[in-house]
Design a protein around this motif. Sequence first.
Motif, mmCIF file in Angstrom:
data_model
loop_
_atom_site.group_PDB
_atom_site.id
_atom_site.type_symbol
_atom_site.label_atom_id
_atom_site.label_comp_id
_atom_site.label_asym_id
_atom_site.label_seq_id
_atom_site.Cartn_x
_atom_site.Cartn_y
_atom_site.Cartn_z
ATOM 1 N N LEU A 145 -26.217 -21.461 -17.021
ATOM 2 C CA LEU A 145 -25.034 -20.711 -16.607
ATOM 3 C C LEU A 145 -24.671 -19.656 -17.646
ATOM 4 C CD1 LEU A 145 -22.675 -20.183 -14.733
ATOM 5 C CD2 LEU A 145 -21.424 -22.031 -15.882
ATOM 6 N N ARG A 146 -24.788 -20.014 -18.916
ATOM 7 C CA ARG A 146 -24.497 -19.042 -19.973
ATOM 8 C C ARG A 146 -25.407 -17.814 -19.839
ATOM 9 N NH1 ARG A 146 -25.099 -22.224 -23.793
ATOM 10 N NH2 ARG A 146 -22.948 -22.700 -24.320
ATOM 11 N N ARG A 147 -26.691 -18.062 -19.569
ATOM 12 C CA ARG A 147 -27.619 -16.943 -19.429
ATOM 13 C C ARG A 147 -27.382 -16.158 -18.135
ATOM 14 N NH1 ARG A 147 -32.573 -18.255 -18.788
ATOM 15 N NH2 ARG A 147 -32.449 -20.528 -18.644
ATOM 16 N N LEU A 148 -26.958 -16.851 -17.086
ATOM 17 C CA LEU A 148 -26.638 -16.161 -15.834
ATOM 18 C C LEU A 148 -25.446 -15.228 -16.031
ATOM 19 C CD1 LEU A 148 -27.059 -15.774 -12.774
ATOM 20 C CD2 LEU A 148 -25.531 -17.738 -12.418
ATOM 21 N N LEU A 149 -24.441 -15.694 -16.774
ATOM 22 C CA LEU A 149 -23.239 -14.891 -16.967
ATOM 23 C C LEU A 149 -23.460 -13.723 -17.921
ATOM 24 C CD1 LEU A 149 -20.394 -17.564 -17.083
ATOM 25 C CD2 LEU A 149 -21.239 -16.232 -15.152
ATOM 26 N N ASP A 150 -24.441 -13.834 -18.813
ATOM 27 C CA ASP A 150 -24.700 -12.681 -19.679
ATOM 28 C C ASP A 150 -25.843 -11.812 -19.159
ATOM 29 O OD1 ASP A 150 -27.127 -13.839 -20.496
ATOM 30 O OD2 ASP A 150 -26.276 -14.668 -22.335
ATOM 31 N N GLY A 151 -26.331 -12.151 -17.950
ATOM 32 C CA GLY A 151 -27.303 -11.302 -17.285
ATOM 33 C C GLY A 151 -28.736 -11.453 -17.738
ATOM 34 N N LEU A 178 -9.979 -28.163 -23.142
ATOM 35 C CA LEU A 178 -9.717 -27.229 -22.042
ATOM 36 C C LEU A 178 -10.909 -27.195 -21.087
ATOM 37 C CD1 LEU A 178 -8.091 -24.996 -20.650
ATOM 38 C CD2 LEU A 178 -9.066 -23.375 -22.286
ATOM 39 N N LEU A 179 -12.122 -27.194 -21.641
ATOM 40 C CA LEU A 179 -13.321 -27.240 -20.802
ATOM 41 C C LEU A 179 -13.299 -28.470 -19.902
ATOM 42 C CD1 LEU A 179 -16.194 -26.329 -19.994
ATOM 43 C CD2 LEU A 179 -17.041 -27.578 -21.998
ATOM 44 N N ALA A 221 -24.252 -20.590 -4.041
ATOM 45 C CA ALA A 221 -24.737 -19.914 -2.845
ATOM 46 C C ALA A 221 -23.595 -19.140 -2.208
ATOM 47 C CB ALA A 221 -25.314 -20.922 -1.847
ATOM 48 N N GLY A 222 -23.882 -17.922 -1.773
ATOM 49 C CA GLY A 222 -22.871 -17.128 -1.113
ATOM 50 C C GLY A 222 -21.909 -16.473 -2.092
ATOM 51 N N PRO A 223 -20.788 -15.949 -1.574
ATOM 52 C CA PRO A 223 -19.829 -15.243 -2.434
ATOM 53 C C PRO A 223 -19.193 -16.173 -3.463
ATOM 54 C CG PRO A 223 -18.914 -15.580 -0.241
ATOM 55 C CD PRO A 223 -20.350 -15.980 -0.168
ATOM 56 N N ALA A 224 -18.871 -15.606 -4.600
ATOM 57 C CA ALA A 224 -18.259 -16.385 -5.687
ATOM 58 C C ALA A 224 -17.625 -15.415 -6.670
ATOM 59 C CB ALA A 224 -19.310 -17.249 -6.390
ATOM 60 N N ARG A 225 -16.835 -15.953 -7.567
ATOM 61 C CA ARG A 225 -16.257 -15.143 -8.636
ATOM 62 C C ARG A 225 -16.208 -15.977 -9.903
ATOM 63 N NH1 ARG A 225 -10.433 -14.398 -6.411
ATOM 64 N NH2 ARG A 225 -10.666 -12.294 -7.243
ATOM 65 N N VAL A 226 -16.071 -15.317 -11.037
ATOM 66 C CA VAL A 226 -15.934 -15.991 -12.325
ATOM 67 C C VAL A 226 -14.472 -16.020 -12.727
ATOM 68 C CG1 VAL A 226 -16.518 -15.909 -14.774
ATOM 69 C CG2 VAL A 226 -18.253 -15.357 -13.065
ATOM 70 N N ALA A 227 -14.016 -17.196 -13.099
ATOM 71 C CA ALA A 227 -12.676 -17.354 -13.664
ATOM 72 C C ALA A 227 -12.818 -17.696 -15.136
ATOM 73 C CB ALA A 227 -11.906 -18.453 -12.933
ATOM 74 N N ALA A 228 -11.973 -17.096 -15.960
ATOM 75 C CA ALA A 228 -12.020 -17.323 -17.408
ATOM 76 C C ALA A 228 -10.686 -17.905 -17.853
ATOM 77 C CB ALA A 228 -12.298 -16.020 -18.149
ATOM 78 N N PHE A 229 -10.765 -18.957 -18.681
ATOM 79 C CA PHE A 229 -9.570 -19.633 -19.194
ATOM 80 C C PHE A 229 -9.640 -19.661 -20.714
ATOM 81 C CE2 PHE A 229 -10.610 -21.217 -15.025
ATOM 82 C CZ PHE A 229 -9.391 -21.252 -14.356
ATOM 83 N N VAL A 230 -8.516 -19.387 -21.352
ATOM 84 C CA VAL A 230 -8.512 -19.321 -22.810
ATOM 85 C C VAL A 230 -7.158 -19.788 -23.327
ATOM 86 C CG1 VAL A 230 -7.682 -16.928 -22.928
ATOM 87 C CG2 VAL A 230 -9.106 -17.843 -24.764
ATOM 88 N N VAL A 255 -18.728 -23.511 -18.356
ATOM 89 C CA VAL A 255 -19.344 -23.372 -19.669
ATOM 90 C C VAL A 255 -18.303 -22.830 -20.639
ATOM 91 C CG1 VAL A 255 -20.188 -21.032 -19.204
ATOM 92 C CG2 VAL A 255 -21.329 -22.432 -20.924
ATOM 93 N N LEU A 256 -18.418 -23.270 -21.890
ATOM 94 C CA LEU A 256 -17.549 -22.781 -22.959
ATOM 95 C C LEU A 256 -18.352 -21.814 -23.818
ATOM 96 C CD1 LEU A 256 -14.914 -22.919 -24.659
ATOM 97 C CD2 LEU A 256 -15.929 -24.866 -25.872
ATOM 98 N N VAL A 257 -17.892 -20.574 -23.923
ATOM 99 C CA VAL A 257 -18.577 -19.543 -24.705
ATOM 100 C C VAL A 257 -17.556 -18.846 -25.599
ATOM 101 C CG1 VAL A 257 -19.989 -17.459 -24.650
ATOM 102 C CG2 VAL A 257 -20.254 -19.171 -22.849
#
Length: 517
Positions: free
Chosen positions: A270-276, A316-317, A290-299, A334-336
Amino acid sequence: MDACTLGDLLDVVGSPALRLHTAPAGPGVPVTEAVLHDGRTPLPRTPGGLLLAVGVPAAEAGPLLRAAAQAGLAGVVVRGADGPVEEADAYGVALLSVAEDAAWHQVHLLLASAIGARPAATSDTGLGDLFALADAIAAGTGGATAIEDPRQRILAYSTVPGQPVDEDRRQGILGLQVPASPENTEQYRRLFAADRPVRLPALTGSDLPRLAMPVRAGGETLGSVWVVDDGSLAPDAEDTLAQGASTAALLLLRARAARELARHRGTDLLRRLLDGTADAATAAERLGVAGPARVAAFVLDSAASVPDTERTALRLLDVVRLQCEARYGRHACVLVDGVVYAVLPGDGERHRGLAEDIVARAGQALRVPVRAALGEVVPGAGGLADSRADADLVLRVLDAALPLATVDEVRPRVTLLRLSEVMRERRELNAGAWHRVLAYDAANGTEYARTLVCWFDAGCDMAGAARSLAVHPNTCRYRLKQLQQHAGVDLDDPDERLVLWLQLRTLAGLGPATTPA
């Protein structure tokens, strides 16, 4: 199904339980089994084996390393940190260590469990083996058997025909949870204080007694095994149960290791997917996106005082993962770098409500304010890196007054933020009259820059600008006339007005109620 590698093993077991001192063949070398050293017999040829140097002081393990290399072993585990690293490098054998006071049988159990784990385990993560074990214990003892976790959730139960059961067992199996009662609590207290099978009386007149045994590994309680006792158990039922509890410990450790390994690999993917950097199609299949999705970020709110930020971020994770799994089942989190990212499937209709719920629950549980940002909804996994970039931008414009937002809700803010970054990086975009305006203000104590921004924000309406500045419209008119004369600004040119407004708002950080930074 992929073989366990040395790197996988280290990820699952972790430091300080297992430390790596050298790995000449790299972390990708396969590890097939944990082998106990017997000084009375030659080492068996065991390609990929990990040899536990029982009875050999760490500093004297050089000859054993040579023998391990000749036998095709992947590595040697010594007790203590003073093992012969140079010899290990010379023979091409990995050298690992455990604590000086570690018990070899516990180390063997732990490593065998981790090596036996596989990331491609099915969703039951080893429960099939537990059901088979429950049947074996039931057949050996003569009583219906159930295996539970420490929270009294039923993980597996026997199905041997003809064995008596009672209502307590029926209700427990139907709900996969032992019915709660004060009497039950007392029986569990007695059970978990014991280190051998315990005979427990029936709780009610219609129930049957039980023979029970705690399941432990290395001092950790992993669960318990219960056998219904109708008075006709086998004479050696206690021995059978004790052996079964020992096997249950191994299976539960293996299942836990499989979950941890799968989670670790999923987290890395997932970390590699999110950084492309990951192949989107492969990652989507393995992560179940699968299908539409979005990324949510929490800090965590950076303005809050947090004694242990790293530990609190891990908590928090856990909160984010728990809430997402409750909504979506298997979930990708994932926590990054202190930010918890979660992939929220769907068209976005319920995403904001979930984020609000997580912010409230996390803030209450952690006693630290939490902020949340939601990126753009994208059609598939290939766009999640862009959605993550959106969420990162939104996080940068949040504050105490706005702790949560979607990218669409703050689109003007994030657009200006990105514009300011691009304009600062390019010489031709940050040059111009705005420098002269600020320099004149600094040298003469005037407020021409602020007056300009208020006039622009008011749609070039003099009365509106005057209200923002709390001055007379004639004062605004005079300032703008003087500005054109002293700074060489052409306010009759709409293009120059637009560029000047952008530069003052983005580069100088000026708004209607601000002064130059």
